[in-house]
Design a protein around this motif. Structure first.
Motif, mmCIF file in Angstrom:
data_model
loop_
_atom_site.group_PDB
_atom_site.id
_atom_site.type_symbol
_atom_site.label_atom_id
_atom_site.label_comp_id
_atom_site.label_asym_id
_atom_site.label_seq_id
_atom_site.Cartn_x
_atom_site.Cartn_y
_atom_site.Cartn_z
ATOM 1 N N LYS A 63 39.550 44.006 35.583
ATOM 2 C CA LYS A 63 38.121 43.991 35.934
ATOM 3 C C LYS A 63 37.955 44.657 37.299
ATOM 4 O O LYS A 63 38.843 44.553 38.142
ATOM 5 N N THR A 64 36.818 45.276 37.518
ATOM 6 C CA THR A 64 36.559 45.996 38.766
ATOM 7 C C THR A 64 36.788 45.105 39.992
ATOM 8 O O THR A 64 37.337 45.546 41.002
ATOM 9 N N SER A 65 36.376 43.838 39.871
ATOM 10 C CA SER A 65 36.507 42.930 41.016
ATOM 11 C C SER A 65 37.959 42.621 41.348
ATOM 12 O O SER A 65 38.278 42.190 42.448
ATOM 13 N N LEU A 66 38.858 42.814 40.397
ATOM 14 C CA LEU A 66 40.272 42.493 40.608
ATOM 15 C C LEU A 66 41.121 43.740 40.898
ATOM 16 O O LEU A 66 42.279 43.632 41.277
ATOM 17 N N SER A 68 41.102 45.949 43.241
ATOM 18 C CA SER A 68 41.569 46.159 44.619
ATOM 19 C C SER A 68 42.816 45.324 44.909
ATOM 20 O O SER A 68 43.696 45.734 45.671
ATOM 21 N N HIS A 69 42.900 44.157 44.263
ATOM 22 C CA HIS A 69 44.090 43.315 44.439
ATOM 23 C C HIS A 69 45.329 44.050 43.960
ATOM 24 O O HIS A 69 46.356 44.081 44.655
ATOM 25 N N THR A 81 38.592 53.645 35.742
ATOM 26 C CA THR A 81 38.824 52.191 35.687
ATOM 27 C C THR A 81 40.288 51.866 35.450
ATOM 28 O O THR A 81 40.676 50.698 35.410
ATOM 29 N N GLN B 14 39.422 33.407 38.553
ATOM 30 C CA GLN B 14 39.247 34.559 39.410
ATOM 31 C C GLN B 14 40.573 35.047 39.979
ATOM 32 O O GLN B 14 40.627 36.077 40.628
ATOM 33 N N PRO B 16 43.677 36.988 40.137
ATOM 34 C CA PRO B 16 44.146 38.165 39.380
ATOM 35 C C PRO B 16 45.555 38.004 38.840
ATOM 36 O O PRO B 16 45.960 38.745 37.958
#
Lengths: 100, 179
Positions: A63-66, A68-69, A81, B14, B16
């Motif tokens: 997912k986009t929010s993850l 960067s991790h 993506t 949430q 990852p």
């Protein structure tokens, strides 16, 4: 401890991680074992290098929010993506998790 | 993948490192992204150093050697000669330079790679020592893989040619009745 589902794309010299998860008791503040995801990814990375050598690639589409991790932790490259690991970063992942 | 949401999970979901679902729901999107990724990868490959390229090729050889021994099954495509040729060609521009480094004749090397001659023990030992020195700079290798692959090839070849020796030995070997 964890599960990983991988799809092979031999014509693209790529292994794509479809699903990746760690058991609930190995995630979060009270985790029993750490680095489950990293170890699973490193195992697949090793398969990719063994089969495809210099052209080896490991890809993932979080997912986009993850995203960067994964870019930060595993030094993955972002293309749209898709996140991917190629030489030399793929070797670094293998060295970090497979040679403890 | 169905992820069950309840009061105990909302924070975990949430994380990852817990779960990633990167399956595609559109074949067109998958093809488009794969094409873009391949293009980007080929571009990035131009910036990879020769050192990293060599290291990756050697690691590939090492893991293929180990997998072949672990598998234990015959494979006409692979085997001692194949791995020897790949190893030499990865490290040297000219095979004669490898021959000089291990003090064997270029003709002998060519015959072994071409499967016209079996490697001698002297040859295999020199190869093992050479590998140990090469991989000591990279990642340790159990150099006995070379000897094991040679023995595996020999075993498979012998068993595959039973018609040539089985009848002769069956006449010579007797088993006394054990009561």
């Amino acid at each position: 401890m964890g599960l990983i589902s991988v799809e092979r794309f031999p014509m693209e010299w790529r292994l794509h991680i479809r699903l990746l998860c760690a058991a609930r008791n190995h995630v979060g503040k009270n985790k029993i074992y750490d680095r489950i995801a990293g170890n699973l990814m490193a195992y697949v990375a090793k398969l990719a290098v063994t089969e495809f050598g210099l052209m080896a690639c490991l890809s993932l589409r979080p997912k986009t929010s993850l995203a960067s991790h994964y870019c930060r932790k595993y030094r993955m490259n972002a293309t749209g993506t898709l996140l991917s690991l190629e030489v030399p970063e793929i070797n670094n992942l293998i060295n970090e998790y497979c040679h403890e | 993948m169905n992820i069950v949401m309840n009061k105990y999970l909302p924070n975990t979901i949430q994380d990852p490192e817990w779960a990633v679902d990167s399956r595609y729901h559109s074949a067109d999107e998958e093809k488009r992204e794969a094409k873009a990724l391949l293009k980007a990868r080929l571009q990035r490959l131009k910036n990879v150093s020769e050192q990293d390229k060599l290291m990756t090729k050697l690691l590939q050889i090492k893991w293929q050697l180990e997998d072949y021994v672990k598998c234990g099954q015959p494979n006409k495509e692979y085997g001692f000669a194949y791995f020897l040729a790949t190893y030499v060609d990865t490290l040297y521009l000219k095979r004669i330079d490898f021959a000089k480094d291990v003090h064997i004749s270029a003709v002998l090397l060519s015959q072994v790679i071409g499967k016209h001659r079996e490697p001698s023990l002297d040859f295999i030992l020199k190869l093992m020592v050479h590998s140990k020195k090469v991989f000591s700079l990279l990642e340790p290798i159990d150099v006995s893989v070379w000897y094991r692959i040679y023995l595996l090839d020999k075993l498979h070849h012998t068993l595959a040619n039973q018609s040539a020796w089985l009848k002769q030995y069956e006449k010579q070997v007797k088993v006394k009745a054990i009561v």
